[in-house]
Design a protein around this motif. Sequence first.
Motif, PDB file in Angstrom:
ATOM      1  N   VAL A 101     -24.026  14.078  15.948  1.00  0.00           N
ATOM      2  CA  VAL A 101     -23.142  12.964  15.814  1.00  0.00           C
ATOM      3  C   VAL A 101     -23.991  11.797  15.445  1.00  0.00           C
ATOM      4  O   VAL A 101     -25.089  11.588  16.050  1.00  0.00           O
ATOM      5  CB  VAL A 101     -23.035  12.770  17.448  1.00  0.00           C
ATOM      6  N   GLU A 103     -25.222   7.687  14.791  1.00  0.00           N
ATOM      7  CA  GLU A 103     -25.260   6.541  15.888  1.00  0.00           C
ATOM      8  C   GLU A 103     -25.042   5.311  15.057  1.00  0.00           C
ATOM      9  O   GLU A 103     -26.188   4.916  14.353  1.00  0.00           O
ATOM     10  CB  GLU A 103     -26.528   6.599  16.534  1.00  0.00           C
ATOM     11  N   ASP A 108     -23.597   3.505  20.755  1.00  0.00           N
ATOM     12  CA  ASP A 108     -23.182   5.084  20.481  1.00  0.00           C
ATOM     13  C   ASP A 108     -24.216   6.102  20.983  1.00  0.00           C
ATOM     14  O   ASP A 108     -23.797   6.963  21.581  1.00  0.00           O
ATOM     15  CB  ASP A 108     -23.145   5.434  18.956  1.00  0.00           C
ATOM     16  N   LYS A 112     -23.432   8.946  23.748  1.00  0.00           N
ATOM     17  CA  LYS A 112     -24.045  10.362  23.561  1.00  0.00           C
ATOM     18  C   LYS A 112     -24.809  10.692  24.723  1.00  0.00           C
ATOM     19  O   LYS A 112     -24.420  11.761  25.195  1.00  0.00           O
ATOM     20  CB  LYS A 112     -24.940  10.307  22.250  1.00  0.00           C
ATOM     21  N   TYR A 168     -14.386  12.628  23.796  1.00  0.00           N
ATOM     22  CA  TYR A 168     -15.594  12.301  23.085  1.00  0.00           C
ATOM     23  C   TYR A 168     -15.532  12.688  21.781  1.00  0.00           C
ATOM     24  O   TYR A 168     -15.785  12.054  20.688  1.00  0.00           O
ATOM     25  CB  TYR A 168     -16.682  12.528  23.934  1.00  0.00           C
ATOM     26  N   GLN A 172     -15.478  10.690  17.838  1.00  0.00           N
ATOM     27  CA  GLN A 172     -16.364  10.784  17.064  1.00  0.00           C
ATOM     28  C   GLN A 172     -16.088  10.919  15.904  1.00  0.00           C
ATOM     29  O   GLN A 172     -16.516  10.449  14.746  1.00  0.00           O
ATOM     30  CB  GLN A 172     -17.553  11.392  17.576  1.00  0.00           C
ATOM     31  N   CYS A 175     -14.126   8.230  14.329  1.00  0.00           N
ATOM     32  CA  CYS A 175     -15.143   7.110  13.584  1.00  0.00           C
ATOM     33  C   CYS A 175     -15.871   7.618  12.535  1.00  0.00           C
ATOM     34  O   CYS A 175     -16.861   6.987  12.255  1.00  0.00           O
ATOM     35  CB  CYS A 175     -15.800   6.606  14.801  1.00  0.00           C
ATOM     36  N   CYS A 177     -18.120   9.879  12.655  1.00  0.00           N
ATOM     37  CA  CYS A 177     -19.426  10.274  13.038  1.00  0.00           C
ATOM     38  C   CYS A 177     -19.698  11.815  13.035  1.00  0.00           C
ATOM     39  O   CYS A 177     -20.770  12.201  13.558  1.00  0.00           O
ATOM     40  CB  CYS A 177     -19.932   9.708  14.411  1.00  0.00           C
TER      41      CYS A 177
END
Length: 311
Positions: A101, A103, A108, A112, A168, A172, A175, A177
Amino acid sequence: MTADKRKRVPMVLQLKGSVISAIANNVLLFGIFGTIISILHYYQLPVSQPILGSVIPSIVLGLLLVFRTNTAYERFWEGRKSWGSIVNTVRNLARQIWVSVDEISPEDRKDKITALYLLVAFAVAMKLHLRSESVNHELQELMPASMHHELKIMNNPPIEVAFWIGDYLQRQYNCNCLNSYQLTSMQELLNDLVDNLGICERILRTPMPMAYAIHLKQLLFLYCMLLPFQMVESLGWWTGLIAALVSFTLFGIEAIGLEIENPFGYDANDLPLDTICQTMKRNIDDLISLTPNVRSPQSKIATTEDLSLDN
């Protein structure tokens, strides 16, 4: 090695973890009953009846006990495999979240870390759920206060924790990520956690059929009641002691099966769920202390160019 030898020597006399306390009353009962039969035989009353040995053949009772114990141990071992799978899945999912993931902002990293501790919270919530206990301080240390408050009103807390972890991961991905392959891999691991929860719930909510348990208990009592009448002529005053030893053996095997068929409680022979959850917590603490060696986009381009020049 020396410490291990010292531990093995008194094991035959060890009370903790044994079923002696659970069967002591039955052993004492049949020991006294055998002694009474010995007294009656001493006064030449017709209590010796060897023919009663054919009423319940020993092999039949033995097979019933073996089936009872094997069935209970199968449940115990399946529960242990499920919790072992949970430990491995939590480690794998936590490692992938921590490394994969991206950051983008300082928040972030906090999110996490919260997600990693939610993995431990899933295991703790599952432990409490299997023990029919309410949400307590153990979970309060692993999640924000708002989540802990919301979890108190849920019928199945581990499912809610799994939902938060999945939510979650999806955020991510939205976004950018995570890529789709990483999301799919992590969702599969999360599904494995929920599958193991279902396995443990099946073990918990499918007990040994009551009719079988009652019938086996009745056969044990009948067998131990008839035993002194079979032995008194040949054993005399030893009848009470031998009857107590036989009842100790038979009721001990039956009590072992009864104790391990539900492996999620607090008995000495149940699974060490508290220790397993603490192990997962330590694993997450260790993982958070590590810094992933994630390359920047510029270094990736430089590495690609270097490889092209070498070729």
